[in-house]
Design a protein around this motif. Structure first.
Motif, PDB file in Angstrom:
ATOM      1  N   ALA A  80      84.798  26.259  77.738  1.00 48.58           N
ATOM      2  CA  ALA A  80      83.998  26.720  78.876  1.00 48.58           C
ATOM      3  C   ALA A  80      84.751  26.602  80.208  1.00 48.58           C
ATOM      4  O   ALA A  80      84.664  27.515  81.039  1.00 48.58           O
ATOM      5  N   PRO A  81      85.517  25.540  80.458  1.00 49.17           N
ATOM      6  CA  PRO A  81      86.247  25.465  81.727  1.00 49.17           C
ATOM      7  C   PRO A  81      87.344  26.528  81.900  1.00 49.17           C
ATOM      8  O   PRO A  81      87.804  26.756  83.011  1.00 49.17           O
ATOM      9  N   LEU A  82      87.734  27.178  80.821  1.00 48.72           N
ATOM     10  CA  LEU A  82      88.730  28.253  80.946  1.00 48.72           C
ATOM     11  C   LEU A  82      88.216  29.403  81.801  1.00 48.72           C
ATOM     12  O   LEU A  82      89.000  30.213  82.295  1.00 48.72           O
ATOM     13  N   ALA A  83      86.908  29.464  81.990  1.00 50.23           N
ATOM     14  CA  ALA A  83      86.316  30.509  82.831  1.00 50.23           C
ATOM     15  C   ALA A  83      86.815  30.402  84.260  1.00 50.23           C
ATOM     16  O   ALA A  83      86.923  31.412  84.957  1.00 50.23           O
ATOM     17  N   ARG A  89      83.248  36.381  83.398  1.00 52.23           N
ATOM     18  CA  ARG A  89      82.851  37.605  82.684  1.00 52.23           C
ATOM     19  C   ARG A  89      83.804  37.936  81.555  1.00 52.23           C
ATOM     20  O   ARG A  89      83.379  38.327  80.471  1.00 52.23           O
ATOM     21  N   LYS A  90      85.086  37.772  81.808  1.00 51.68           N
ATOM     22  CA  LYS A  90      86.071  38.042  80.760  1.00 51.68           C
ATOM     23  C   LYS A  90      85.902  37.048  79.602  1.00 51.68           C
ATOM     24  O   LYS A  90      85.927  37.432  78.432  1.00 51.68           O
ATOM     25  N   LEU A  91      85.691  35.772  79.928  1.00 51.71           N
ATOM     26  CA  LEU A  91      85.514  34.770  78.891  1.00 51.71           C
ATOM     27  C   LEU A  91      84.238  35.020  78.097  1.00 51.71           C
ATOM     28  O   LEU A  91      84.233  34.888  76.876  1.00 51.71           O
ATOM     29  N   VAL A  92      83.164  35.415  78.777  1.00 55.02           N
ATOM     30  CA  VAL A  92      81.918  35.708  78.071  1.00 55.02           C
ATOM     31  C   VAL A  92      82.114  36.893  77.126  1.00 55.02           C
ATOM     32  O   VAL A  92      81.672  36.858  75.979  1.00 55.02           O
ATOM     33  N   THR A 129      80.120  30.280  75.149  1.00 51.81           N
ATOM     34  CA  THR A 129      79.354  31.497  75.428  1.00 51.81           C
ATOM     35  C   THR A 129      78.064  31.148  76.150  1.00 51.81           C
ATOM     36  O   THR A 129      77.708  31.774  77.146  1.00 51.81           O
ATOM     37  N   ARG A 130      77.377  30.123  75.687  1.00 55.19           N
ATOM     38  CA  ARG A 130      76.095  29.729  76.274  1.00 55.19           C
ATOM     39  C   ARG A 130      76.252  29.280  77.720  1.00 55.19           C
ATOM     40  O   ARG A 130      75.519  29.718  78.598  1.00 55.19           O
ATOM     41  N   LEU A 131      77.223  28.413  77.969  1.00 56.10           N
ATOM     42  CA  LEU A 131      77.403  27.897  79.329  1.00 56.10           C
ATOM     43  C   LEU A 131      77.800  29.000  80.300  1.00 56.10           C
ATOM     44  O   LEU A 131      77.275  29.090  81.409  1.00 56.10           O
ATOM     45  N   ASN A 132      78.732  29.840  79.904  1.00 52.76           N
ATOM     46  CA  ASN A 132      79.202  30.879  80.808  1.00 52.76           C
ATOM     47  C   ASN A 132      78.217  32.032  80.925  1.00 52.76           C
ATOM     48  O   ASN A 132      78.144  32.667  81.967  1.00 52.76           O
ATOM     49  N   SER A 133      77.433  32.304  79.889  1.00 49.83           N
ATOM     50  CA  SER A 133      76.402  33.340  79.978  1.00 49.83           C
ATOM     51  C   SER A 133      75.355  32.941  80.995  1.00 49.83           C
ATOM     52  O   SER A 133      74.856  33.774  81.744  1.00 49.83           O
ATOM     53  N   SER A 134      75.024  31.672  81.026  1.00 49.26           N
ATOM     54  CA  SER A 134      74.045  31.192  82.004  1.00 49.26           C
ATOM     55  C   SER A 134      74.544  31.459  83.418  1.00 49.26           C
ATOM     56  O   SER A 134      73.784  31.904  84.274  1.00 49.26           O
ATOM     57  N   HIS A 135      75.808  31.214  83.648  1.00 50.74           N
ATOM     58  CA  HIS A 135      76.354  31.399  84.976  1.00 50.74           C
ATOM     59  C   HIS A 135      76.468  32.883  85.339  1.00 50.74           C
ATOM     60  O   HIS A 135      76.139  33.273  86.453  1.00 50.74           O
ATOM     61  N   VAL A 136      76.941  33.699  84.398  1.00 55.10           N
ATOM     62  CA  VAL A 136      77.114  35.141  84.667  1.00 55.10           C
ATOM     63  C   VAL A 136      75.771  35.789  84.937  1.00 55.10           C
ATOM     64  O   VAL A 136      75.642  36.619  85.834  1.00 55.10           O
ATOM     65  N   SER A 137      74.740  35.397  84.205  1.00 57.78           N
ATOM     66  CA  SER A 137      73.428  36.016  84.394  1.00 57.78           C
ATOM     67  C   SER A 137      72.819  35.629  85.735  1.00 57.78           C
ATOM     68  O   SER A 137      71.981  36.351  86.265  1.00 57.78           O
TER      69      SER A 137
END
Length: 140
Positions: A80-83, A89-92, A129-137
């Motif tokens: 998740a920190p790779l985001a 968005r790319k990581l998601v 996916t879950r952590l970064n999806s929360s942020h992107v949304s």
């Protein structure tokens, strides 16, 4: 007149397209989170059937369940920190693709070690996916 409309963002690729893309991203993030939760709960439901088919006691599948949870913990800390480096968005996008492939591959596991590896990798990706999806949304 066409230049004025383009400056206001009312032509193709302007505000309307950005708003549509935002809804698509939000929908995909919501579906990802739904499937992630479903995937996490489903393992407890299918253990008796897998144990019966493989001729092992249900307790023998404990490492496979634990591997998914360990993968989620490791994914939260390491993937998740790779985001921050590559962009959320790319990581998601990549995480959703990998998550989908691993989720589809998991039912085809024929041995316990194979199931453990697939659950570990799915857990790694699922949490990122879950952590970064929360942020992107939530982002604009």
């Amino acid at each position: 007149m066409a230049d004025a409309a383009a400056a206001d963002g009312k032509v193709a690729g302007g505000v309307g397209a950005a708003k549509g893309a935002r809804w698509v991203a939000l929908t995909l993030c919501a579906l990802t989170m739904f499937v992630e939760g479903y995937d996490a709960q489903l393992m407890g439901y299918v253990v008796p059937g897998i144990a019966r088919d493989w001729g092992v006691p249900p307790s023998a599948l404990t490492p496979a369940i634990a591997a998914g949870l360990i993968g989620m913990a490791l994914g939260a800390f390491f993937i998740a920190p790779l985001a921050d480096t590559y962009g959320r968005r790319k990581l998601v996008l990549y995480s959703v693709i990998v998550f989908a492939l691993l989720t589809v591959a998991t039912p085809f596991a024929q041995t316990l070690p194979m199931l453990i590896v697939l659950r570990l990798l799915t857990g790694l990706d699922r949490k990122s996916t879950r952590l970064n999806s929360s942020h992107v949304s939530e982002s604009r």
